[in-house]
Design a protein around this motif. Structure first.
Motif, mmCIF file in Angstrom:
data_model
loop_
_atom_site.group_PDB
_atom_site.id
_atom_site.type_symbol
_atom_site.label_atom_id
_atom_site.label_comp_id
_atom_site.label_asym_id
_atom_site.label_seq_id
_atom_site.Cartn_x
_atom_site.Cartn_y
_atom_site.Cartn_z
ATOM 1 N N THR A 168 32.316 -17.367 -4.781
ATOM 2 C CA THR A 168 31.765 -18.375 -3.877
ATOM 3 C C THR A 168 30.426 -18.018 -3.267
ATOM 4 O OG1 THR A 168 32.932 -17.445 -1.980
ATOM 5 C CG2 THR A 168 34.050 -19.202 -3.223
ATOM 6 N N ASP A 169 30.014 -16.727 -3.352
ATOM 7 C CA ASP A 169 28.776 -16.342 -2.657
ATOM 8 C C ASP A 169 28.888 -16.750 -1.182
ATOM 9 O OD1 ASP A 169 26.207 -15.491 -2.109
ATOM 10 O OD2 ASP A 169 25.207 -16.843 -3.522
ATOM 11 N N ALA A 170 30.087 -16.584 -0.628
ATOM 12 C CA ALA A 170 30.379 -17.079 0.719
ATOM 13 C C ALA A 170 29.591 -16.319 1.778
ATOM 14 C CB ALA A 170 31.870 -16.957 1.003
ATOM 15 N N HIS A 171 28.980 -17.070 2.693
ATOM 16 C CA HIS A 171 28.297 -16.493 3.840
ATOM 17 C C HIS A 171 29.059 -16.781 5.136
ATOM 18 C CE1 HIS A 171 25.103 -16.075 0.911
ATOM 19 N NE2 HIS A 171 24.371 -15.398 1.770
ATOM 20 N N SER A 172 30.239 -17.370 4.992
ATOM 21 C CA SER A 172 31.086 -17.661 6.143
ATOM 22 C C SER A 172 32.513 -17.833 5.649
ATOM 23 C CB SER A 172 30.631 -18.947 6.841
ATOM 24 O OG SER A 172 30.795 -20.051 5.977
ATOM 25 N N LEU A 219 34.822 -12.357 -5.677
ATOM 26 C CA LEU A 219 34.017 -11.162 -5.963
ATOM 27 C C LEU A 219 32.571 -11.260 -5.513
ATOM 28 C CD1 LEU A 219 35.411 -10.326 -9.526
ATOM 29 C CD2 LEU A 219 36.187 -9.494 -7.297
ATOM 30 N N HIS A 220 32.258 -12.174 -4.584
ATOM 31 C CA HIS A 220 30.878 -12.274 -4.094
ATOM 32 C C HIS A 220 30.895 -12.930 -2.720
ATOM 33 C CE1 HIS A 220 26.429 -13.550 -5.132
ATOM 34 N NE2 HIS A 220 26.551 -13.103 -3.891
ATOM 35 N N THR A 221 30.801 -12.116 -1.660
ATOM 36 C CA THR A 221 30.806 -12.641 -0.291
ATOM 37 C C THR A 221 29.917 -11.774 0.604
ATOM 38 O OG1 THR A 221 32.687 -11.328 0.489
ATOM 39 C CG2 THR A 221 33.192 -13.439 -0.562
ATOM 40 N N HIS A 222 29.513 -12.360 1.732
ATOM 41 C CA HIS A 222 28.630 -11.669 2.684
ATOM 42 C C HIS A 222 29.207 -11.735 4.095
ATOM 43 C CE1 HIS A 222 25.317 -11.521 -0.310
ATOM 44 N NE2 HIS A 222 25.851 -12.668 -0.709
ATOM 45 N N THR A 223 28.860 -10.746 4.898
ATOM 46 C CA THR A 223 29.285 -10.722 6.298
ATOM 47 C C THR A 223 28.051 -10.624 7.194
ATOM 48 O OG1 THR A 223 29.407 -8.310 6.618
ATOM 49 C CG2 THR A 223 31.283 -9.377 5.531
ATOM 50 N N LYS A 224 28.299 -10.461 8.485
ATOM 51 C CA LYS A 224 27.206 -10.323 9.440
ATOM 52 C C LYS A 224 26.348 -9.092 9.179
ATOM 53 C CE LYS A 224 28.974 -12.794 13.485
ATOM 54 N NZ LYS A 224 29.395 -12.665 14.904
ATOM 55 N N ALA A 225 26.844 -8.181 8.353
ATOM 56 C CA ALA A 225 26.064 -6.968 8.060
ATOM 57 C C ALA A 225 24.748 -7.315 7.374
ATOM 58 C CB ALA A 225 26.875 -6.016 7.189
#
Length: 572
Positions: free
Chosen positions: A529-533, A342-348
């Motif tokens: 995970t606060d994933a950035h990749s 429930l916490h991830t990031h993309t190139k945006a």
């Protein structure tokens, strides 16, 4: 001799620190910091990737120049550019940045104005009242620095669990290759899955003629052999980690596991239970007089005092013995219970992969859903999205969901909690999201009462759902900001909000104690995970470790729910 990812990342971080102190191009500095983050969190070692002929430029934020630098580091253990920068800028200056509140610009100012190069210089200047006269500082800043220097011992900090794993994994593989080896296990805080590790305690059973101690001390990463004996040896690895190796009899293996896993408080409590029964419990077994009655397995040690096996993560003397005695030990959550992230990031915003790449990676992990939570507009440093950009991004998520099979992307945002407690998007925009993940990214130094009230005001907004990384800590780098966590969690319970356990290895926030408090109050948790990749998604296991230390069960964690049940929770 292999060079670990953590060593490469440390070199890049140190270079970035010194370049920033020199006032170098910020894009250049950021490139090294991003590369450090990529390398530190990557699941395979750079050494192995190069050995397999993999092009490092395929990794996020690694271009040709950085790939060549990594190769040089792997082959030589050195980074020539770092040595060049250290030759012209005192390398001790980067140590000053470990003092909270001293960023590169402030360190540079202190160096230029007062010739402060070391922690001792800083301490002397703070105590003699020289700092408040430097531009950008004042009496309050000087007092904070003085207190923080006193608090900072300068001792080597405990090692992040994930970095300890990077050192432990190849060492254990190496030890297993020795002749006559039967069992190998790492005990201590490592086995209890604490967020940091002081040293590594390794237990071995082996044939009497096994050359294990010679084999151990010849390990190619051993920097120093502190002691060497027939049943115990101590070495220091190149990373600085101390490793104690003990050979124990098979008949005592369980007792030794129990004793050396700890914690000390847990062991003392178990020994007291044994004394009441007339038993002596130590690392060799459980004894009734001179007769060993248990000790071959850990289960037998606990059974001797009338208890079931207690998972290592719970062994902190935080009520686990009482719970075990009453048959109320929690059925701890496992990685297999997790249904989504429930916490991830993309190139945006500041992520490294596309929407599709993140979705496909999450699907491979068996997830049913993945929330995309780009940063909100106020966090410019992370390329936060304007309202227009967010809406365009939500449309892309909708379009991709029509193409995906087996996984659903949820529309969310990591919304900044502003200083006054308002949220970073208007309510009409927040209502367009499936849910919100709300976080503090600025003004960490507000007084405890104001920081608490800031979060409570944010929770009053009916569009607030999950409080992200609730304490803001970065392990070994930034202390938690001051809040009344109990009051915040009680307010979350009243308002139908949730708290995040951020699984990033440098955060692991909530702490284990925070998880226990949330469970007691009745606030459910999102392990995210606060994933950035794509490879950051694999850090979920770190969050699960922390959740287990915090007594969390499947029912305590909202992303163990199927999608429709989860979405119902977010309706306030």
């Amino acid at each position: 001799m292999p060079v670990h990812n953590s060593e490469i990342a440390d070199a890049f971080d140190r270079l970035a620190d010194l370049l920033e102190i020199e006032d170098a191009n910020p894009f250049r500095v950021r490139a090294y910091r991003n590369a450090a983050r990529t390398v530190r969190g990557y699941p395979r070692s750079m050494s192995d990737l190069l050995a397999d002929g993999i092009d490092l430029t395929e990794l996020p934020d690694i271009g040709d120049d950085l790939a060549k630098k990594i190769q040089v580091l792997v082959e030589t253990g050195k980074l020539p550019l770092l040595e060049e920068v250290e030759a012209r800028t005192p390398p001790a200056l980067s140590e000053l940045m470990k003092i909270e509140g001293l960023g590169p610009k402030r360190v540079r100012a202190l160096f230029l104005e007062l010739n402060i190069k070391t922690l001792d210089d800083l301490k002397e200047a703070a105590e003699s009242g020289k700092i408040h006269d430097v531009a950008g500082f004042g009496d309050k800043s000087e007092e904070k620095i003085r207190k923080r220097v006193e608090k900072f011992s300068g001792e080597r900090p405990r090692t992040l669990l994930i970095d300890a794993e990077e050192n432990a994994r190849p060492l254990v593989e190496y030890l297993r290759k020795a002749e006559g080896i039967k069992d190998v296990i790492i005990a201590g805080s490592f086995r209890r899955r604490k967020d940091t590790v002081g040293d590594l305690d390794i237990l071995i059973t082996a044939r009497k003629d096994s050359p294990i101690m010679d084999h151990f001390t010849r390990y190619d990463e051993v920097e120093e052999v502190a002691s060497k004996g027939k049943t115990r040896s101590t070495v220091y690895l190149r990373s600085g980690i101390q490793v104690d190796l003990r050979v124990v009899p098979q008949v005592s293996y369980g007792a030794a596991q129990h004793y050396f896993t700890g914690s000390k408080a847990h062991n003392i409590a178990v020994r007291k239970m044994g004394i009441k029964k007339g038993y002596k419990i130590n690392e060799y077994g459980v004894f009734d007089g001179d007769q060993r009655i248990a000790g071959k397995t850990e289960k037998s040690v606990y059974a001797a005092v009338g208890l079931p096996f207690i998972p290592p993560e719970l062994r902190e003397n935080h009520g686990e013995l009482e719970a075990a005695g009453q048959g109320n030990l929690p059925k701890l959550i496992t990685l297999e219970n997790i249904r989504g992230n429930l916490h991830t990031h993309t190139k945006a915003s500041d992520g490294h992969n596309t929407l599709r790449e993140m979705a496909e990676a999450a699907a491979k992990l068996g997830y049913d859903y993945l929330a995309i939570t780009e940063h909100s507009k106020s966090l410019a440093v992370a390329r936060g999205l304007s309202v227009k950009q967010l809406r365009e991004h939500l449309e892309k998520i909708d379009a991709l969901n029509e193409q995906l099979d087996g996984i659903v992307l949820l529309k969310s945002s990591e919304v900044d909690i502003l200083e006054d407690g308002s949220l970073d998007y208007p309510d009409e925009v927040l209502r367009e999201l499936d849910f919100t993940v709300c976080a503090i990214h600025q003004k960490f130094d507000l007084p405890r009462k104001k920081q608490t009230e800031r979060i409570l005001r944010a929770m009053d907004n009916p569009n607030f759902n999950i409080l992200a990384h609730p304490s803001g800590r970065l392990i070994n780098k930034r202390d938690p900001y001051e809040t009344d966590l109990e009051k915040i969690l009680e307010a979350a319970k009243e308002r139908g909000c949730f708290a995040e356990l951020n699984a990033q290895p440098q955060r692991l926030d909530l702490t284990d104690e925070g998880c226990m408090m949330a469970k007691d109050i009745g606030v459910r948790i999102s392990i995210a995970t606060d994933a950035h990749s794509t490879f950051d998604l694999e850090h979920m296991r770190c969050g699960v470790d922390q959740a287990r230390r915090g007594w969390l069960e499947k029912s305590d964690v909202i992303n163990c729910l199927p999608l429709q049940s989860l979405l119902k929770l977010f309706s306030r």
